[in-house]
Design an enzyme around this catalytic site. Structure first.
Site, PDB file in Angstrom:
ATOM      1  N   LYS A 156       8.520   2.476   0.017  1.00 37.43           N
ATOM      2  CA  LYS A 156       7.355   1.931   0.675  1.00 37.43           C
ATOM      3  C   LYS A 156       7.782   0.732   1.517  1.00 37.43           C
ATOM      4  O   LYS A 156       8.829   0.173   1.222  1.00 37.43           O
ATOM      5  CB  LYS A 156       6.281   1.561  -0.336  1.00 37.43           C
ATOM      6  CG  LYS A 156       6.587   0.304  -1.167  1.00 37.43           C
ATOM      7  CD  LYS A 156       5.406  -0.064  -2.006  1.00 37.43           C
ATOM      8  CE  LYS A 156       4.519  -1.040  -1.306  1.00 37.43           C
ATOM      9  NZ  LYS A 156       4.744  -2.439  -1.669  1.00 37.43           N
TER      10      LYS A 156
ATOM     11  N   HIS B 267       7.392   2.297  -7.011  1.00 34.02           N
ATOM     12  CA  HIS B 267       8.168   1.965  -8.208  1.00 34.02           C
ATOM     13  C   HIS B 267       7.285   1.763  -9.439  1.00 34.02           C
ATOM     14  O   HIS B 267       7.775   1.812 -10.560  1.00 34.02           O
ATOM     15  CB  HIS B 267       9.097   0.771  -7.954  1.00 34.02           C
ATOM     16  CG  HIS B 267       8.429  -0.567  -8.018  1.00 34.02           C
ATOM     17  ND1 HIS B 267       7.665  -1.058  -6.999  1.00 34.02           N
ATOM     18  CD2 HIS B 267       8.413  -1.516  -8.974  1.00 34.02           C
ATOM     19  CE1 HIS B 267       7.214  -2.259  -7.340  1.00 34.02           C
ATOM     20  NE2 HIS B 267       7.643  -2.568  -8.523  1.00 34.02           N
TER      21      HIS B 267
ATOM     22  N   LYS C 241       7.743   2.669 -13.989  1.00 33.05           N
ATOM     23  CA  LYS C 241       7.633   1.730 -15.113  1.00 33.05           C
ATOM     24  C   LYS C 241       7.278   2.499 -16.377  1.00 33.05           C
ATOM     25  O   LYS C 241       6.368   3.326 -16.381  1.00 33.05           O
ATOM     26  CB  LYS C 241       6.549   0.676 -14.833  1.00 33.05           C
ATOM     27  CG  LYS C 241       6.950  -0.328 -13.753  1.00 33.05           C
ATOM     28  CD  LYS C 241       5.845  -1.353 -13.542  1.00 33.05           C
ATOM     29  CE  LYS C 241       6.108  -2.210 -12.322  1.00 33.05           C
ATOM     30  NZ  LYS C 241       6.917  -3.388 -12.574  1.00 33.05           N
TER      31      LYS C 241
ATOM     32  N   GLU D 132      -0.028 -11.553  -9.914  1.00 32.24           N
ATOM     33  CA  GLU D 132       1.344 -12.033  -9.777  1.00 32.24           C
ATOM     34  C   GLU D 132       1.330 -13.548  -9.660  1.00 32.24           C
ATOM     35  O   GLU D 132       0.408 -14.120  -9.072  1.00 32.24           O
ATOM     36  CB  GLU D 132       1.983 -11.452  -8.510  1.00 32.24           C
ATOM     37  CG  GLU D 132       2.146  -9.955  -8.556  1.00 32.24           C
ATOM     38  CD  GLU D 132       2.955  -9.464  -7.363  1.00 32.24           C
ATOM     39  OE1 GLU D 132       4.173  -9.339  -7.501  1.00 32.24           O
ATOM     40  OE2 GLU D 132       2.366  -9.255  -6.291  1.00 32.24           O
TER      41      GLU D 132
ATOM     42  N   ASP E  38      -0.068  -3.884   0.829  1.00 30.57           N
ATOM     43  CA  ASP E  38       1.140  -4.103   0.027  1.00 30.57           C
ATOM     44  C   ASP E  38       0.973  -3.596  -1.407  1.00 30.57           C
ATOM     45  O   ASP E  38       1.923  -3.095  -1.993  1.00 30.57           O
ATOM     46  CB  ASP E  38       1.478  -5.607   0.023  1.00 30.57           C
ATOM     47  CG  ASP E  38       2.765  -5.908  -0.722  1.00 30.57           C
ATOM     48  OD1 ASP E  38       3.775  -5.237  -0.433  1.00 30.57           O
ATOM     49  OD2 ASP E  38       2.764  -6.804  -1.594  1.00 30.57           O
TER      50      ASP E  38
ATOM     51  N   HIS F 249       0.298   0.749  -5.375  1.00 32.02           N
ATOM     52  CA  HIS F 249       0.453   0.562  -6.822  1.00 32.02           C
ATOM     53  C   HIS F 249      -0.887   0.663  -7.570  1.00 32.02           C
ATOM     54  O   HIS F 249      -0.993   1.371  -8.572  1.00 32.02           O
ATOM     55  CB  HIS F 249       1.094  -0.797  -7.127  1.00 32.02           C
ATOM     56  CG  HIS F 249       2.420  -1.009  -6.446  1.00 32.02           C
ATOM     57  ND1 HIS F 249       3.307   0.008  -6.227  1.00 32.02           N
ATOM     58  CD2 HIS F 249       3.010  -2.123  -5.942  1.00 32.02           C
ATOM     59  CE1 HIS F 249       4.384  -0.474  -5.617  1.00 32.02           C
ATOM     60  NE2 HIS F 249       4.230  -1.764  -5.429  1.00 32.02           N
TER      61      HIS F 249
ATOM     62  N   LYS G  92      -1.460 -12.743  -5.236  1.00 28.31           N
ATOM     63  CA  LYS G  92      -0.238 -13.548  -5.372  1.00 28.31           C
ATOM     64  C   LYS G  92      -0.621 -14.970  -5.768  1.00 28.31           C
ATOM     65  O   LYS G  92      -1.731 -15.425  -5.496  1.00 28.31           O
ATOM     66  CB  LYS G  92       0.485 -13.621  -4.029  1.00 28.31           C
ATOM     67  CG  LYS G  92       0.832 -12.259  -3.467  1.00 28.31           C
ATOM     68  CD  LYS G  92       2.262 -11.940  -3.705  1.00 28.31           C
ATOM     69  CE  LYS G  92       2.664 -10.632  -3.092  1.00 28.31           C
ATOM     70  NZ  LYS G  92       3.546  -9.850  -3.960  1.00 28.31           N
TER      71      LYS G  92
HETATM   72  C1  BG6 Z   1       6.098  -4.545  -4.311  1.00 29.14           C
HETATM   73  C2  BG6 Z   1       5.319  -5.444  -3.402  1.00 29.14           C
HETATM   74  O1  BG6 Z   1       5.891  -3.208  -3.982  1.00 29.14           O
HETATM   75  O2  BG6 Z   1       5.705  -4.768  -5.649  1.00 29.14           O
HETATM   76  C3  BG6 Z   1       5.504  -6.888  -3.789  1.00 29.14           C
HETATM   77  O3  BG6 Z   1       5.746  -5.238  -2.071  1.00 29.14           O
HETATM   78  C4  BG6 Z   1       5.186  -7.091  -5.248  1.00 29.14           C
HETATM   79  O4  BG6 Z   1       4.715  -7.738  -2.994  1.00 29.14           O
HETATM   80  C5  BG6 Z   1       5.924  -6.084  -6.112  1.00 29.14           C
HETATM   81  O5  BG6 Z   1       5.570  -8.411  -5.615  1.00 29.14           O
HETATM   82  C6  BG6 Z   1       5.464  -6.173  -7.555  1.00 29.14           C
HETATM   83  O6  BG6 Z   1       6.291  -5.401  -8.355  1.00 29.14           O
HETATM   84  P1  BG6 Z   1       6.527  -5.759  -9.881  1.00 29.14           P
HETATM   85  O7  BG6 Z   1       7.408  -4.664 -10.359  1.00 29.14           O
HETATM   86  O8  BG6 Z   1       7.160  -7.108  -9.923  1.00 29.14           O
HETATM   87  O9  BG6 Z   1       5.176  -5.756 -10.523  1.00 29.14           O
END
Ligand code: BG6
Length: 476
Positions: A143, A173, A177, A211, A230, A235, A324
Site C-alpha cells: 500500500k 500488513h 498480524k 496510535e 492511510d 486497515h 495519530k
Molecule cells: C501503516 C500506515 O500502513 O500502518 C501508518 O501507513 C501506520 O501510518 C501503520 O502508522 C500502523 O501499523 P502498526 O502495525 O504499527 O499498527
C-alpha cells in the site's frame, strides 16, 4: 515447515520498508528454519552498491530491527550468504540482464515491488520483456494501492496486463498480524459467539486503531493521504470485514475474499454528520508544524459511523476511529451486546450489557464483560466483571514473541497462499466507499477539528457517540 526453494527479488531493496520490515522478517523466518536449501533474496535498486556493500547495509538493518535473533552471529552470517544485490534501473535496461542471470529455473520466483506505484508499470514491463515470468512467479505490492478509485483501477489494469490475479499479492500488513487472523478463529472456531453475532443481539461495534506516534519522516506522503486514505480505507476496512463477514465455507483465498467483498459492497454511504475529522495540535507536536503547512486541512484523525445494509447487520452501527498522536497505542474491537430484554432484579439492579473486547495490540487478548451478583449486599445487586484472557499468558512462554505480520505474509507469498492478501476488486470496492467521503469534504471545504496531542481525539468524536446514547470505550 520449510517452504519451497525460492528466489525473492526486492525492488527498492535499499529502502526503508525493505530494510526495516521485509529483510528482518525474512531473517527471522530463516532463523526459524523455514528457508529451504538454496533459497536466496536479491536486493535490486538504483543505488550503485556491490554485493558486499548491500550485505553490510542489511547487517546493520538487522542489528537494529531483528531483535534478539540478530545477536546470533552465526545465523546472521549464514543469512547474509543468501543475500545478493543487483544495481538496476526500473525505467531503463540497466541491470536487468544481470538480474536474469541470477534467477534460477524451477523455483518459486517472487518479485516484491517495494517501490512507489508509479514504478509498478515499468517494472512489470521489464519483467515481461526479459522473460522473467515463470508459472511460479508472484508479484507483491504494497500500500498505498492507489490514491482513489480511478488510480487503483489503473494500477490493477497495469498489473493485469502482465500478470494473472492469482499471481498478485497486495499487502495489507494488518492481515498478517496474529491477532487479526485470530478474529476469524474466535468467530468461526467457537460455537459461543456466532449465534449472537448479529443485529438482534449486538447493539453496536467499535473499532479503534489509536496510535501514539505522529507522521515522522512521512510528511509529504501523509499530507496527501490523511487518516482516511492511510488507515481507514485499508486497515480499518479489513478489520470491519473480518468482524462483519459471513462465515466463508473454507479458509481459502477466494472464499474469504468473496465474503469480505460482500461486506464492503453492503456498506451504506457515510452521512456527513456521521463523520468527524481531526488534526493534532499542541505545544510539543502540531500537525501543521510537522508538515510545514500552517493551513493544512489534512486529517490525522477520523471517526465515523458506518452501516452495513444486509440481513445480519441492518440496524447495528459500526463506529470506527483512528488517529495519530493519541494518548496511547491501542487497537481494540469492542462488540457491545444489547441489554437483556427484561431484568428480573428490578430497576435497582441497573442496566447491564455484555461486551466482548478483542485487543489486537498491545496486550493482545480478549475480555468478556459479564454481569454477576455483587457479593455481600442484601438483596440482589449486580456488578460487571471482566473475564480476562491475555494470549501471552494463555499460550505460554514460547508464544510471548508472536511473529511480525511481515513474517507471515512473506512466507505466504512463497507458499502461494493469497488468503491474507487483498484481491483487486476488494481494493476497488474500498475506494468506491471512501472516495465520496473525501469528495464531500473537498466540496464543503471541510476543516478538521483540532485535538490536543496525547488526548483521545476531538470532542466531536465523543458527540458522535453521545448523540446515539453511546460512548467510546477507553483508549489504553
Ligand atoms: C501503516 C500506515 O500502513 O500502518 C501508518 O501507513 C501506520 O501510518 C501503520 O502508522 C500502523 O501499523 P502498526 O502495525 O504499527 O499498527
Amino acid at each position: 515447515i520449510p517452504v519451497d526453494p525460492f528466489d525473492l527479488v526486492i525492488f527498492g531493496g535499499t529502502g526503508d520498508l525493505a530494510q526495516g520490515k521485509i529483510l528482518p522478517a525474512l531473517f527471522r523466518r530463516f532463523c526459524a528454519g523455514q528457508w529451504a536449501e538454496g533459497a536466496q533474496v536479491i536486493g535490486a535498486a538504483r543505488t550503485d552498491y556491490d554485493r558486499d556493500k548491500f550485505r553490510n547495509l542489511v547487517r546493520n538493518s538487522l542489528e537494529s530491527h531483528a531483535g534478539r535473533h540478530s545477536q546470533d552471529t552465526a545465523a546472521l552470517n549464514a543469512f547474509l550468504q543468501r543475500v545478493d544485490y543487483v544495481t538496476l534501473d526500473a525505467v531503463a535496461d540497466h541491470g536487468w540482464a544481470e538480474l536474469a542471470q541470477k534467477l534460477q529455473p524451477d523455483r518459486v520466483r517472487a518479485f516484491y515491488f517495494s517501490v512507489g506505484p508509479r514504478l509498478f508499470g515499468p517494472l512489470a514491463e521489464r519483467i515481461e520483456a526479459y522473460d522473467l515470468t515463470t508459472p511460479q512467479t508472484r508479484i507483491v505490492v504494497e500500500k498505498p494501492f492507489g490514491h482513489d478509485l480511478e488510480s487503483a483501477r489503473a494500477l490493477n489494469a497495469t498489473l493485469a496486463a502482465h500478470f494473472r490475479e492469482s499471481q498478485i499479492y497486495r499487502i495489507d500488513h494488518y492481515l498478517g498480524k496474529e491477532t487479526v487472523q485470530n478474529l476469524m478463529a474466535v468467530r468461526f472456531g467457537n460455537m459461543l459467539f456466532e449465534p449472537l453475532w448479529n443485529s438482534q443481539y449486538v447493539d453496536h461495534i467499535q473499532i479503534t486503531v489509536a496510535e501514539s506516534v505522529g507522521i515522522n519522516g512521512r510528511e509529504e506522503y501523509y499530507e496527501r493521504a490523511g487518516a482516511m486514505r492511510d488507515m481507514m480505507q485499508n486497515h480499518l476496512m479489513q478489520l470491519l470485514c473480518l468482524i462483519a463477514m459471513e462465515p466463508p465455507a473454507k479458509f481459502d483465498p477466494d472464499a474469504v475474499r468473496d465474503e469480505k467483498l460482500k461486506v464492503i459492497r453492503a456498506l451504506d454511504p457515510v452521512k456527513p454528520h456521521h463523520i468527524v475529522r481531526g488534526q493534532f495540535e499542541g505545544e510539543s507536536s502540531s500537525y501543521r508544524k510537522a508538515v510545514g503547512n500552517p493551513r493544512s486541512t489534512t486529517e490525522s484523525y477520523v471517526a465515523l459511523r458506518a452501516h452495513i445494509s444486509n440481513w445480519r447487520w441492518a440496524g447495528t452501527p459500526f463506529y470506527l476511529r483512528t488517529g495519530k498522536r493519541l494518548v496511547a497505542r491501542s487497537s481494540v474491537i469492542n462488540v457491545m451486546f444489547k441489554d437483556a430484554p427484561h431484568s428480573i432484579f428490578g430497576a435497582d439492579a441497573g442496566r447491564h450489557a455484555n461486551a466482548l473486547s478483542i485487543r489486537l495490540q498491545p496486550n493482545e487478548g480478549i475480555t468478556l464483560k459479564v454481569t454477576i451478583k455483587e457479593p455481600g449486599q442484601g438483596g440482589m445487586r449486580l456488578v460487571d466483571v471482566p473475564l480476562d484472557m491475555s494470549f501471552a499468558e494463555a499460550l505460554g512462554a514460547e508464544n510471548q514473541d508472536p511473529p511480525d505480520a511481515y513474517e507471515r505474509l512473506v512466507m505466504d507469498v512463497i507458499r502461494g497462499n493469497q488468503t491474507l492478501f487483498m484481491r483487486g476488486d476488494e481494493v476497488e470496492a474500498a475506494w468506491a466507499w471512501t472516495d465520496p467521503i473525501i469528495a464531500g469534504w473537498q466540496a464543503r471545504g471541510d476543516v478538521p477539528k483540532p485535538y490536543e496531542s496525547g488526548s483521545t481525539g476531538p470532542g466531536d468524536a465523543e458527540l458522535l457517540m453521545k448523540r446515539d446514547g453511546r460512548r467510546w470505550q477507553g483508549i489504553n
